[in-house]
Design an enzyme around this catalytic site. Structure first.
Site, PDB file in Angstrom:
ATOM      1  CG  ASP A   1     -15.272  -5.243   1.258  1.00 53.28           C
ATOM      2  OD1 ASP A   1     -14.957  -5.086   1.707  1.00 53.28           O
ATOM      3  OD2 ASP A   1     -16.443  -4.219   1.449  1.00 53.28           O
TER       4      ASP A   1
ATOM      5  CD  GLU B   1     -14.340  -3.929 -23.817  1.00 53.10           C
ATOM      6  OE1 GLU B   1     -13.789  -2.560 -23.220  1.00 53.10           O
ATOM      7  OE2 GLU B   1     -15.583  -3.574 -22.424  1.00 53.10           O
TER       8      GLU B   1
END
Length: 548
Positions: A202, A266
């Site tokens: 957002d 990751e």
């Protein structure tokens, strides 16, 4: 999709606004178990992912976009166990889960802010944007809140102002402080470990403010400018009077996005889509945030969330993106929870609303980029008319009556025409009313009707998925006459030609002589004429062909 890592490239995302999807608790507010109940509907559309608007703990001053706990579910929506079940069941149906991260600001009820405002020397004193008043006691600078008034609120304990881009109860986090960045990234890891597939960020360009708190200059009205959300025109909201050079889109934001991406990398197959509201600089901001493969995967702007409906506008929006954002990716959408539904925005006198809706999704699904659909548009819903006494959106209440806010696009989904609240809830009263006019569009009225709007969406998305060039193929525009949009998708033999007539009157178009049509492909719901090398289109008509 191209592969498991790049599933997001060319994907179709379906946005769910949880408050308005399905209520299973009987409180008149949708919840996570309601989304679980309706997963089959979402899967039937042929989309790839679900974007969930915020469901975190919140006082709900801005309906979840004011978070008081980033690592828990608000009880009105359910529990963490409910969320885990939703992820598991969605994955079993081949659906990815993207959640809405609202990290430019928190709620003023967040423990971080409560500690920060308690004194000027506590451990989190610098976690939010605090500033001394001017000598005359007024705000530190001229920055404005999108929701009206100054972007500064006086705090009596610290005897300082704090910054808020939205409501006064949504204080802005201070991303110049590395401890804030670390804490935010810890909350992201929390959800990654719960197997979410991505994040919709957002107001992603609002994270960092100018350290020197310099005043924004007035907007140069001689320059063509897009306004935030595409709805707060200058004569409605003074926010549009400023050129927002210093209160957002600062260069330091890029460094944080690199940290965010490094965390996602990751984990396997995760993605980000950023919301960029930056006026006429939006494309440059998107380029900065998506290039190089080390920041956001994709962004969307408000170019197609406004009222302009013309071939020139859509062509310009896409060409500008392709020329400015050389190695980034875009997510196009026509509607979301912040803007009036696109059928209503684009409807002209004499139009058939359902035909316009069919035309719009057919056109959107042919564009290069990922696409996002907003719940209810697959039913052909128009914006709801909400009486002032039923409004709950603080933005709409503040700017009524010139701007009626966002409630008209947030009304509950209509599932069963003749059920209480159209099958959304058994409550006596729902958080927003269900318009009677929308009952006629309910899922149970369309699901098994082959020619329905709902099945038009299903067939159109199936067509997109069946042609690899529509997922990631190049997009090359062709010269046209009138209000026609013509382009090819893909390269070499087997590429597709699309022609869309955005005029309400019939049109003809002759492709360049070097384009050889070998097969006219039927776009569901459209059957334009084709004689020799000439394409004949009715008003709001679409044509597709395979080229040699």
């Amino acid at each position: 999709m191209t592969n498991s890592q790049n599933w997001w490239r060319g994907c179709v995302i379906y946005q769910v606004y949880p408050r308005s999807y399905q209520d299973t608790s009987g409180d008149g507010i949708g919840d996570i178990r309601g989304i679980i109940e309706r997963l089959d509907h979402i899967a039937s559309l042929g989309v790839d992912a679900i974007w969930l608007s915020p469901f975190f703990k919140s006082p709900m001053a801005d309906f979840g976009y004011d978070v008081s706990d980033y690592c828990d579910v608000d009880p009105m929506f359910g529990t963490l166990s409910d969320f885990d079940e939703l992820v598991e069941l969605a994955h079993a149906k081949g659906l990815k889960i993207i959640i809405d991260q609202v990290i430019s600001h928190s709620s003023d009820q967040h423990p971080w802010f409560k500690e920060s405002r308690s004194s000027r020397d506590n451990a989190k004193a610098d976690w939010y944007v605090w500033a001394d008043p001017k000598p005359d006691g007024t705000a530190p600078n001229n920055w404005l809140s999108i929701f009206g008034g100054p972007a500064w609120e006086w705090d009596t304990v610290r005897r300082q102002y704090y910054m808020h881009n939205f409501l006064a109860s949504q204080p802005d986090l201070n991303f110049h402080n590395p401890d804030v960045q670390n804490a935010v990234l810890d909350t992201v890891r929390f959800w990654l470990d719960r197997c979410v597939d991505g994040f919709r960020l957002d107001t992603v360009n609002f994270y960092v403010h100018d350290k020197h708190l310099r005043d924004n200059p007035p907007l140069n009205k001689s320059l063509e400018d897009g306004n935030f959300m595409g709805v707060d025109a200058p004569d409605t909201n003074p926010y549009g009077f400023q050129d927002h050079l210093y209160d957002k889109s600062q260069p330091e934001n890029v460094v944080f996005l690199q940290r965010f991406r490094a965390l996602l990398d990751e984990y396997e197959g995760r993605t980000t889509v950023g919301e960029v509201g930056d006026g006429r600089r939006s494309l440059k901001t998107v380029a900065a945030y998506t290039n190089g493969g080390d920041k956001l995967h994709m962004c969307y702007t408000f170019d197609m969330l406004g009222g302009e409906f013309s071939a020139e506008h859509f062509r310009r929006s896409i060409v500008n993106f392709q020329s400015v954002v050389s190695d980034g990716w875009v997510c196009w959408s026509f509607s979301n929870h912040d803007v009036e539904r696109h059928v209503t925005r684009w409807l002209q006198e004499g139009d058939d609303a359902e035909h316009l809706a069919r035309f719009a999704i057919t056109m959107l699904s042919s564009f290069r980029g990922s696409i996002c659909l907003y719940q209810g548009e697959e039913l052909g819903l128009e914006a709801a008319e909400i009486a002032f006494e039923d409004l709950v959106d603080p933005y709409g209440i503040r700017f009524w009556p010139a701007y009626k806010g966002r409630d008209g696009c947030r009304t509950p989904m209509v599932w069963e025409k003749d059920a209480a609240h159209a099958g959304f809830s058994d409550a006596t009263r729902t958080w927003l009313p269900v318009p009677d006019s929308q009952r006629l569009h309910a899922v149970d009225q369309q699901d098994h009707l082959s020619g329905s709007m709902l099945n038009h969406y299903r067939k159109t998305l199936a067509f997109r998925k069946a042609h690899a060039c529509l997922v990631d193929g190049s997009m090359t525009f062709l010269e046209t006459n009138g209000d026609l949009l013509a382009f090819t998708r893909g390269e070499g033999e087997g590429r597709l030609l699309f022609v869309f007539n955005l005029d309400r009157e019939p049109a003809e178009w002759t492709p360049p002589s070097d384009l050889k049509i070998v097969e006219v492909l039927r776009l569901h719901g459209f059957a334009p004429g084709h004689e020799g090398s000439t394409v004949h289109l009715s008003g709001l008509d679409a044509f597709c062909a395979r080229l040699a």
